[in-house]
Design an enzyme around this catalytic site. Sequence first.
Site, PDB file in Angstrom:
ATOM      1  N   LYS A 111       1.742 -54.693  22.953  1.00  0.00           N
ATOM      2  CA  LYS A 111       3.463 -54.811  23.228  1.00  0.00           C
ATOM      3  C   LYS A 111       4.282 -54.323  22.278  1.00  0.00           C
ATOM      4  CE  LYS A 111       3.689 -58.953  26.176  1.00  0.00           C
ATOM      5  NZ  LYS A 111       4.282 -60.018  26.519  1.00  0.00           N
ATOM      6  N   LYS A 194      -3.531 -51.730  38.643  1.00  0.00           N
ATOM      7  CA  LYS A 194      -3.567 -53.075  39.105  1.00  0.00           C
ATOM      8  C   LYS A 194      -2.256 -53.260  39.896  1.00  0.00           C
ATOM      9  CE  LYS A 194      -4.734 -56.585  35.884  1.00  0.00           C
ATOM     10  NZ  LYS A 194      -4.183 -57.188  34.668  1.00  0.00           N
ATOM     11  N   LYS A 197       4.492 -55.549  38.941  1.00  0.00           N
ATOM     12  CA  LYS A 197       5.889 -55.733  39.179  1.00  0.00           C
ATOM     13  C   LYS A 197       6.439 -54.744  38.859  1.00  0.00           C
ATOM     14  CE  LYS A 197       7.205 -58.108  34.672  1.00  0.00           C
ATOM     15  NZ  LYS A 197       6.916 -57.545  33.692  1.00  0.00           N
TER      16      LYS A 197
END
Length: 342
Positions: A111, A194, A197
């Site tokens: 991240k 994948k 969102k």
Amino acid sequence: MDRVFSGVQPTGNLHLGNYLGAIRNWVKLQNDHDCIYCVVDLHAITAWQDPAELKAHTREVTAAFLAAGIDPSRSIIFNQSQVSAHAELAWILNCVARLGWLNRMTQFKEKAGKHREKASVGLYAYPNLMAADILAYKATHVPVGEDQKQHLELTRDIAQKFNNDYGVELFPMPKPLILGTATRVMSLRDGKKKMSKSDPSDMSRITMTDDADTIQKKLRKATSDSELLPGQEVLDETGDLPEETRQSRPEAYNLLGIYAALADKPLAEVLEEFAGAQFSLFKSALTDLAVASLGPMGSEMKRLSADPASVDAILSAGAEKAAAIAQPILAEAQDAVGLLRF
Ligand code: TRP
């Protein structure tokens, strides 16, 4: 009874992957566990969130829990920030966890990327807050996906070190619950990616708010190939789908996997059912199944999104119940550490 704790970050666009991979399993756990399900808003702000959206997403995730069948009269549903024991215990655990342990966390590395110096301190300490979430309830079982296993191991290390350092047996070692065959849900447009969102194409995912018509349209347009559907012969001796085989027809195996998950059947059974069938026939069976199982959930989410006051009331009552469990455990921890309590 075993106590289950799990958390999910408040994000919008909750999709089929979130539902099949997590929320649906949480519903089943209610039958034989004390369950505590938390919308982890404090974790969300480790990266900047638009304040209005954060509120909306917290309500949206709560609505998804409810629409999926998590029952607030049996399980506790609340948002993390409203139970101050999480933040208070996290501080204590910040003083137990070692820098060296956190430096190994792969999620932080991913991240933070190249700009480590620009990541928030909160993002770095994220796993300690997650440990606090779990330990504040002395949870025994934590349903987590593959990506959170390392954080759960860290939680165990922290619990152990706390108990050792202070000569107590306060925190039990929480165990991961890996549920069912992890369903990997891929994009409807590209079976190699994948379902996500953040995919710019809304057609790539079925979201938990989609109504019957939308589900139908998305599945009709889902990428397929021109071959007939395979049969059970593609599985290996253990009934698994070899990765190579999956990669040879990623879209077909993705839709077959989704069908199996929605029907709650092993893949082998689904392959047997559709062996040799035209893709179009399979797709219409999948559409019927998806509309029947996901359609009512979408409508319920719509209904709840029009009634935020009822969602807030559930979160507020949940926070009260959660605090009643977490406060005394926090007090035990404070006492063990030597913090005076009045
Ligand atoms: N870190 C988890 C995730 O991103 C969310 C989470 C926060 C969690 N606290 C938790 C999961 C406690 C399980 C238990 O998916």
